[in-house]
Design a protein around this motif. Structure first.
Motif, PDB file in Angstrom:
ATOM      1  N   ASN A   1     -32.530  52.943  23.804  1.00  0.00           N
ATOM      2  CA  ASN A   1     -31.466  52.206  24.497  1.00  0.00           C
ATOM      3  C   ASN A   1     -30.281  53.109  24.805  1.00  0.00           C
ATOM      4  O   ASN A   1     -29.705  53.049  25.897  1.00  0.00           O
ATOM      5  CB  ASN A   1     -31.031  51.021  23.631  1.00  0.00           C
ATOM      6  N   MET A   2     -29.898  53.977  23.851  1.00  0.00           N
ATOM      7  CA  MET A   2     -28.793  54.904  24.078  1.00  0.00           C
ATOM      8  C   MET A   2     -29.134  55.887  25.198  1.00  0.00           C
ATOM      9  O   MET A   2     -28.295  56.173  26.071  1.00  0.00           O
ATOM     10  CB  MET A   2     -28.488  55.663  22.779  1.00  0.00           C
TER      11      MET A   2
ATOM     12  N   GLN B   1     -24.638  56.257  37.835  1.00  0.00           N
ATOM     13  CA  GLN B   1     -23.478  55.603  38.424  1.00  0.00           C
ATOM     14  C   GLN B   1     -22.414  56.616  38.839  1.00  0.00           C
ATOM     15  O   GLN B   1     -21.764  56.486  39.865  1.00  0.00           O
ATOM     16  CB  GLN B   1     -22.887  54.598  37.430  1.00  0.00           C
TER      17      GLN B   1
ATOM     18  N   GLN C   1     -28.831  54.100  28.484  1.00  0.00           N
ATOM     19  CA  GLN C   1     -27.439  53.905  28.882  1.00  0.00           C
ATOM     20  C   GLN C   1     -26.826  55.199  29.424  1.00  0.00           C
ATOM     21  O   GLN C   1     -26.074  55.183  30.401  1.00  0.00           O
ATOM     22  CB  GLN C   1     -26.621  53.386  27.697  1.00  0.00           C
ATOM     23  N   LYS C   2     -27.163  56.323  28.797  1.00  0.00           N
ATOM     24  CA  LYS C   2     -26.661  57.602  29.309  1.00  0.00           C
ATOM     25  C   LYS C   2     -27.168  57.873  30.715  1.00  0.00           C
ATOM     26  O   LYS C   2     -26.416  58.318  31.599  1.00  0.00           O
ATOM     27  CB  LYS C   2     -27.080  58.732  28.368  1.00  0.00           C
TER      28      LYS C   2
ATOM     29  N   VAL D   1     -28.031  55.653  32.893  1.00  0.00           N
ATOM     30  CA  VAL D   1     -27.355  54.721  33.816  1.00  0.00           C
ATOM     31  C   VAL D   1     -25.965  55.218  34.142  1.00  0.00           C
ATOM     32  O   VAL D   1     -25.518  55.195  35.300  1.00  0.00           O
ATOM     33  CB  VAL D   1     -27.325  53.311  33.199  1.00  0.00           C
ATOM     34  N   HIS D   2     -25.209  55.707  33.166  1.00  0.00           N
ATOM     35  CA  HIS D   2     -23.851  56.211  33.406  1.00  0.00           C
ATOM     36  C   HIS D   2     -23.883  57.431  34.320  1.00  0.00           C
ATOM     37  O   HIS D   2     -23.056  57.566  35.229  1.00  0.00           O
ATOM     38  CB  HIS D   2     -23.176  56.561  32.078  1.00  0.00           C
TER      39      HIS D   2
END
Length: 235
Positions: free
Chosen positions: A176-177, A187, A180-181, A183-184
């Motif tokens: 999950n971490m 973005q 998220q990285k 995705v950031h």
């Protein structure tokens, strides 16, 4: 070496059947003779072969043994109804007495009806109770130990399952971490591309629309000069 168990079934081969018959008949007569000698018993054996031939053995006389057997058999069959009734009445009385003794013993084990017992009898009863109590405690300890062992096994299984769940949770959390990285980072790349430049249409009164491209990140006075320059030129 232990011999295997012989399967008892008819022998089909006639020669083998005759040999087995002869050996077993001799062994049977030998056992009958030993029984008669060792126990001082009257023993008689009658054997007819498959061909109808008679073989016999008796410790005294075969006729006398047969006659004694017939007399005994007939005597037992001619037992009178009154004699049979008396026999069953005696059996019933014996069973009632045994039941009474058991009930009395049970009451004494409960600590009741002790007035008629002497010191020796009370000591015997005490020993019985102590032995019973010892056996009960031994059985109770065995049951408790078995329950504790079973609970320990269940605890070990649950602990192993907890460790496996914790391991899976750590793996899922790490994934999950990492997600998220990603995705950031994605973005940030998309935001940089979109903020590189934007076109605006600016129009004064009674004037044609003029296309002006504003670059983000430039100083404000540069943007102001770019906006005022078309107006000054028209003047």
């Amino acid at each position: 070496m232990v011999r295997g168990k012989t399967v008892i079934k008819p022998i089909e081969d006639k020669t083998s059947q005759q040999v087995t018959f002869s050996k077993r008949r001799s062994g049977l007569f030998k056992k009958a003779r030993e029984l008669a000698v060792l126990c001082d018993a009257q023993v008689g054996v009658l054997v007819f072969s498959s061909a109808g031939r008679l073989y016999d053995y008796s410790s005294t006389s075969t006729r006398s043994i047969v006659e004694r057997y017939q007399d005994t058999k007939e005597g037992s069959q001619l037992m009178s109804a009154s004699t049979e009734s008396k026999f069953w009445q005696a059996e019933a009385a014996n069973l009632r007495q045994q039941l009474h003794n058991l009930q009395e013993s049970h009451m004494q084990l409960l600590g009741q009806n002790l007035s008629g017992l002497e010191a020796k009898e009370l000591k015997i009863l005490e020993n019985h109770l102590e032995m019973s109590l010892h056996n009960i405690r031994k059985k109770k300890d065995s049951v408790i130990i078995n329950q504790i062992q079973e609970l320990n096994k269940r605890e070990n299984i649950m602990l192993q399952e907890y460790k496996e769940l914790e391991h899976h949770f750590d793996i899922n959390h790490q994934e999950n971490m990492n997600l998220q990285k990603k995705v950031h980072v994605q973005q940030g790349v998309d935001g940089g591309d979109k903020s590189s430049g934007t076109e605006y249409n600016i129009a004064g009164p009674d004037e044609d629309l003029t296309s002006v491209r504003l670059e983000l990140g430039q100083p404000q006075h540069v943007a102001k000069e770019q906006l005022e320059e078309p107006t000054l030129r028209r003047l």
